[in-house]
Design a protein around this motif. Sequence first.
Motif, PDB file in Angstrom:
ATOM      1  N   LYS A   1       0.838  -1.211   0.000  1.00  0.00           N
ATOM      2  CA  LYS A   1       0.000   0.000   0.000  1.00  0.00           C
ATOM      3  C   LYS A   1       0.870   1.257   0.000  1.00  0.00           C
TER       4      LYS A   1
ATOM      5  N   SER B   1      -2.476 -10.057  -7.257  1.00  0.00           N
ATOM      6  CA  SER B   1      -2.846  -8.822  -6.565  1.00  0.00           C
ATOM      7  C   SER B   1      -2.652  -9.016  -5.057  1.00  0.00           C
TER       8      SER B   1
ATOM      9  N   ALA C   1      -4.798  -8.361  -2.782  1.00  0.00           N
ATOM     10  CA  ALA C   1      -6.013  -8.954  -2.223  1.00  0.00           C
ATOM     11  C   ALA C   1      -6.009 -10.474  -2.404  1.00  0.00           C
TER      12      ALA C   1
ATOM     13  N   ARG D   1      -6.578  -7.388   5.358  1.00  0.00           N
ATOM     14  CA  ARG D   1      -7.742  -7.160   4.490  1.00  0.00           C
ATOM     15  C   ARG D   1      -8.368  -5.797   4.762  1.00  0.00           C
TER      16      ARG D   1
ATOM     17  N   LEU E   1      -6.293  -3.185   3.108  1.00  0.00           N
ATOM     18  CA  LEU E   1      -6.530  -3.124   1.662  1.00  0.00           C
ATOM     19  C   LEU E   1      -7.900  -2.541   1.329  1.00  0.00           C
ATOM     20  N   ASP E   2      -8.896  -2.897   2.130  1.00  0.00           N
ATOM     21  CA  ASP E   2     -10.265  -2.463   1.836  1.00  0.00           C
ATOM     22  C   ASP E   2     -10.999  -2.164   3.140  1.00  0.00           C
TER      23      ASP E   2
ATOM     24  N   SER F   1     -13.757  -1.093   3.762  1.00  0.00           N
ATOM     25  CA  SER F   1     -15.190  -1.417   3.774  1.00  0.00           C
ATOM     26  C   SER F   1     -15.461  -2.828   4.305  1.00  0.00           C
ATOM     27  N   THR F   2     -14.406  -3.657   4.423  1.00  0.00           N
ATOM     28  CA  THR F   2     -14.591  -5.030   4.915  1.00  0.00           C
ATOM     29  C   THR F   2     -14.478  -5.094   6.440  1.00  0.00           C
ATOM     30  N   LYS F   3     -14.437  -3.948   7.103  1.00  0.00           N
ATOM     31  CA  LYS F   3     -14.198  -3.918   8.543  1.00  0.00           C
ATOM     32  C   LYS F   3     -15.248  -4.712   9.315  1.00  0.00           C
TER      33      LYS F   3
END
Length: 823
Positions: free
Chosen positions: A702, A734, A736, A760, A763-764, A766-768
């Motif tokens: 990142k 990737s 992910a 994770r 990386l994203d 929104s997956t919290k």
Amino acid sequence: MPQLLSSKEGSLFRQLVKNYETKQYKKGIKAADQILKKQPNHGDTQAMKALILNSQGQTDEAFALAKTALKNDVKSHICWHVYGILYRSAKNYDEAIKAYKFALRLEPESIQIQRDLATLQIQVRDYNGYIESRKTMVKSRPQIRQNWTALAVAYHLAGDYTNAIDTLEKYEGTLKQPPPRSDLEHSEASIYKNTVLAEKGDIEAALKHLDTIYKTNADRTAVMELRAQYLLQLGKGKEAEEAYRDLVERNNEYRLYYDGLEKSLGLERSNPEHVPKLLELYESYAEKYPRLDAARRIPLDFLSGDKFRTAADSYLRRQLNRGVPSTFANVKALYQDPEKKQVIQDLVLAYENEKQANGSADKPANGDSSDQFHEVVLYFLAQHYNYHLSRDLPKALQYIERTIELSPKFVDYTMTKARIYKHLGNTPKAAEIMNQARELDEKDRYINTKCAKYQLRNNQNEDAIATMSKFTRNEAVGGALGDLHDMQCMWYITEDGEAYQRRGELGLALKRFQAIFDIFGVWEEDQFDFHTFSLRKGQVRAYVDMIRWEDHLREHPFYTRAALSAIKTYVLLHDKPELKKPTANGDESQSAKAKKKAQQEKEAQKAPAKKPALDANGEPKKEDTDPEGVKLRETETPLEDAMKWLGPLLSSSPKSIEAQNAGFEVFIRRRKHLLALKCLRSAHELDPENPALHHQIIRFQKELEALAKAPSDADKPVLEVLKSQFTLIPADTSAAAFNAAFLERHAKSAPHVVAGLHARVVLDPSTKAKSEDEAIKAVVGLETAQLADALAARDALREWGSAAEVLQRWEKEVKARWTEAVL
């Protein structure tokens, strides 16, 4: 030109030197001032006064006066020598060596300057310079054996074994008659020469030389051990067997002698055909020495199947019938083999139902009844179920409770109960029970320190120091804590610092870790005394061992532990600058302490002045101007301060993955991307599946992506190198997908799952919510999960900024699984 003094001032100068040597500093200053009153520019007097000022802690004034002395008499060897001593005391060894060399040019015959120079050269491991200095000392005083031995050591440490041996032989050639056996220095030098021959690789020559000193050398054990070792290396099995049998007769409980005996007989434990002969060997010793333990315990390491069961049964019955509390400690190494662990468990569970052990060659000690056997069996089972390879803590607790009922005043039983509660996660209860154990025997230092350790694990710093004070010199400066620092009690200082760290009192935590850092510095400085002392006393082998040990000093586990904790604290201070202020993290106790200290200082100003406290050498103790670690906590450069710890850690422990992980955390925050990548690659070589490493790899990816979006001119060449060297995530995969594969690969390992979920979220984000749920399920649902994994998951949840409801759910579910744990 040297500045001459009148006879009166000359006498005063000699007195000044004597005053310095005897540490009569006030008299020395007075004598120096008298001389300077008559001759204000006398360089040697100014130099000696500078030495005294430095000894009194006035370093800046000492350097200023020493420079003035050099200006007044630049050709004075005394001025240059003093200048070197000042630099040495300031640990600027390079400048000190330069000053000593200048002094030697002016006074090449000075033994003292030459000795100081040689000592400094070996201190900084300048072996070539040390060899030259020692050669000069040999030429000036060839009649002294110490000079020859020191030159041989210089060659030896430099790896020049041939010249080391030649040097020792040259001195031996000057002896008109053989030294008597009572000459310990000659005895030590002889065996030292032998070890150098062996290190050179000439084992045959070493054996021949050993035979010549075999009967006359004072260290008979060392000679016998070396002879057996050489015979084994040369493949002389029969002679090696005889040598090792002699050693076993000398100490029949020392395992290394048995290992050597096995090798000399050509017996290998991994070869099934050799097992009967090995068993016969140990049975012969067990029959010869009825009280011998080693010959009965060692066969359990290589036996298997029914033979192991028979031998284990005999050994366990013998030990338990005798009421040996350490029986479990003797056999727990066997638990690495699951089959042996199961056999031992089955045997001891069977004993639980027996009234008295049968078939034992030994009767219960002192006529004890079968109750003793039953009691020791219960204690064994409590330890068995508490051990990490056979852990069942509820059962362990049941067994220890039954054991304590039989002997409520036996300290070891209550200690074990405290350990069980520690493993259950109930630290307060563990500390409470360990204190009960301490009260059963208040004269036992071990249980006292164990209790203090448990109190520190429960963050009871004040109670712990009160416990330790029962066995410390409380009249020392700083009370019990001051004495523990003086005694370099590193386990306590480290535990104390970690407890303050958990409490959020980061200043005091850093203060303790800094004390550990300083202790290692003292150990490095302590070498100075042994460079001359060991050679003077003729303890050459011990001296060489010390030098080599010092070369790896910072590999010590206590340094690693303190360094990792200190680095973690400094990283935290960098990430959360608000923690630099004591009230920012709810630490009102530090504010109260600060106010109390200010009040005490105000009262002290009104009180009559006291004499300064003196250290062990009678010199004034340096005043601690920051007892609460406020300056350490309020640092403006936390990452630079962390580097003080990280540098030695990475250089001395490059194989420590924790060190590499810590290095990444510091370098990535300092934007030293190449160094951060170096740590990642080193960690990957050590353990490519390490959970912390995986999380760091994702973060680095990142970071690279962010750097590539808007690189500065300075970043562009670095970015190209990073892209070419960062291959830990395959180019066709990737981040992910890489992380998903990691999670799938380690689905049954809680630490790996938490690390993968953390990655994770990086990386994203929104997956919290999904990750929160999976993290809680992983640490609660996986059979292999430990309480430490659950606590790591909580840290991750907090880092993600999880809501209070999520943390409450985590606590509820963790509590349901670890019912005794205090979270």
